[in-house]
Design a protein around this motif. Structure first.
Motif, mmCIF file in Angstrom:
data_model
loop_
_atom_site.group_PDB
_atom_site.id
_atom_site.type_symbol
_atom_site.label_atom_id
_atom_site.label_comp_id
_atom_site.label_asym_id
_atom_site.label_seq_id
_atom_site.Cartn_x
_atom_site.Cartn_y
_atom_site.Cartn_z
ATOM 1 N N LEU A 149 0.811 -1.207 0.000
ATOM 2 C CA LEU A 149 0.000 0.000 0.000
ATOM 3 C C LEU A 149 0.848 1.261 0.000
ATOM 4 C CD1 LEU A 149 -3.012 -0.817 2.368
ATOM 5 C CD2 LEU A 149 -2.823 -1.060 -0.104
ATOM 6 N N TYR B 238 -1.423 7.268 -6.004
ATOM 7 C CA TYR B 238 -2.837 7.642 -6.155
ATOM 8 C C TYR B 238 -3.501 6.735 -7.175
ATOM 9 C CZ TYR B 238 -1.125 10.393 -10.212
ATOM 10 O OH TYR B 238 -0.530 10.798 -11.377
ATOM 11 N N ALA C 153 -11.016 0.887 -3.175
ATOM 12 C CA ALA C 153 -10.985 1.826 -2.046
ATOM 13 C C ALA C 153 -11.305 1.149 -0.726
ATOM 14 C CB ALA C 153 -11.955 2.974 -2.300
ATOM 15 N N LEU D 232 -8.007 -0.079 1.053
ATOM 16 C CA LEU D 232 -6.820 0.767 1.038
ATOM 17 C C LEU D 232 -6.339 1.221 2.412
ATOM 18 C CD1 LEU D 232 -7.498 3.003 -2.093
ATOM 19 C CD2 LEU D 232 -5.847 1.142 -1.867
ATOM 20 N N ASP E 242 -4.788 5.761 5.283
ATOM 21 C CA ASP E 242 -3.859 6.742 4.713
ATOM 22 C C ASP E 242 -4.321 7.267 3.361
ATOM 23 O OD1 ASP E 242 -2.272 6.491 6.896
ATOM 24 O OD2 ASP E 242 -0.667 5.380 5.916
ATOM 25 N N PHE E 243 -5.415 6.725 2.837
ATOM 26 C CA PHE E 243 -5.898 7.124 1.523
ATOM 27 C C PHE E 243 -7.146 7.995 1.653
ATOM 28 C CE2 PHE E 243 -3.111 3.673 0.696
ATOM 29 C CZ PHE E 243 -2.578 3.922 -0.555
ATOM 30 N N LYS F 82 -10.243 10.163 -0.502
ATOM 31 C CA LYS F 82 -10.972 10.419 -1.741
ATOM 32 C C LYS F 82 -11.059 11.929 -1.949
ATOM 33 C CE LYS F 82 -15.433 9.611 -4.011
ATOM 34 N NZ LYS F 82 -16.784 9.016 -3.845
ATOM 35 N N ILE G 106 -8.469 8.871 -5.752
ATOM 36 C CA ILE G 106 -8.089 8.603 -4.363
ATOM 37 C C ILE G 106 -6.578 8.747 -4.249
ATOM 38 C CG2 ILE G 106 -8.064 6.874 -2.523
ATOM 39 C CD1 ILE G 106 -10.509 5.601 -3.914
ATOM 40 N N VAL G 107 -6.115 9.427 -3.212
ATOM 41 C CA VAL G 107 -4.688 9.708 -3.097
ATOM 42 C C VAL G 107 -4.141 9.233 -1.753
ATOM 43 C CG1 VAL G 107 -5.084 12.049 -2.212
ATOM 44 C CG2 VAL G 107 -2.923 11.512 -3.345
ATOM 45 N N ASN G 108 -2.924 8.710 -1.789
ATOM 46 C CA ASN G 108 -2.196 8.386 -0.563
ATOM 47 C C ASN G 108 -1.786 9.720 0.066
ATOM 48 O OD1 ASN G 108 -0.252 7.688 1.367
ATOM 49 N ND2 ASN G 108 0.577 6.023 0.137
#
Length: 241
Positions: free
Chosen positions: A145, A150, A177, A180, A183-184, A186, A192-194
């Protein structure tokens, strides 16, 4: 199933390593698939072209014209999650190997005990990090992960942007999602971004560390900014990553 590449320019050693590896895997109750390569160039063509992803790569150091050490450096760029195992008749390059964070260093002649130890080391290391298994074409790929930067919906599936490049899967972004973790975040529908990869969040946009700017979902702006502030406080001690 573990996907393993064995690369050695000696045909006899290739077959010996495969047999020993299959024996070791059977003792551990593991399923594995071994692809054999007689040159580093042959292996790199598939990996760098995006057709192949391996959990483990066994590399003979003394190959020409591309040595095992050179191949390992290129593999790290294209497939940073692949565990590197060096196989050689000499201990001279042990330091160079472990500078590349090698999983193991095997000295010929190898045996199934050495291969079993290598597999156990790989399993122990992989269990320490959270990962996600996804289908890429016909292959099942395991991604850690923290290597995912992203994800964005694209081409009836998801483009997964990682430290080693971009992968596409037919799995919907919303389905991914759910696995994940915290840490992620939306940012907007289908994106969706780390949060470790966020440079900053403004009043209406999110700027990533590669300078990509994404507008925040209009209806969720406040919740997004709040979630990121909490992440900063809890994970980075109040300082932006």
């Amino acid at each position: 199933m573990l996907k393993i590449a064995i690369c050695d320019d000696e045909p006899k050693d290739l077959e010996t390593l495969r047999a020993q590896l299959l024996e070791a895997a059977q003792e551990l109750g593991l399923e594995c698939c071994c692809d054999l390569f007689s040159s580093a160039a042959e292996l790199l063509a598939g990996v760098e072209g995006g057709q192949k992803v391996y959990d483990i790569a066994l590399l003979d150091i003394y190959m020409e014209p591309v040595s095992g050490l050179e191949a390992a450096k290129r593999l790290l760029c294209s497939s940073p999650l692949t565990g590197l195992v060096f196989v050689t008749a000499s201990r001279l390059h042990a330091v160079d190997a472990f500078d590349l964070d090698a999983l193991h260093y095997l000295v010929k002649p190898t045996d199934s005990v050495q291969l079993k130890n290598m597999l156990e080391r790989y399993l122990k290391k992989s269990r320490r990090k959270k990962s996600l298994e996804i289908r890429i074409g016909r292959d099942l790929v395991r991604l850690e992960l923290d290597s995912i930067l992203y994800l964005e919906s694209a081409r009836n599936g998801t483009d997964i942007h990682t430290a080693g490049g971009m992968l596409h899967t037919s799995i919907p972004t919303g389905t991914l999602a759910r696995n994940l973790g915290n840490d992620f975040l939306k940012i907007q529908r289908g994106f969706i971004v780390n949060m470790h990869f966020i440079d900053r969040i403004t009043s209406d946009s999110c700027v990533l560390k590669n300078d990509l700017t994404i507008l925040l979902s209009r209806k969720d702006k406040k919740a997004i900014r709040t979630a990121y502030r909490e992440f900063i406080f809890n994970v980075t001690g109040g300082k932006e990553p």
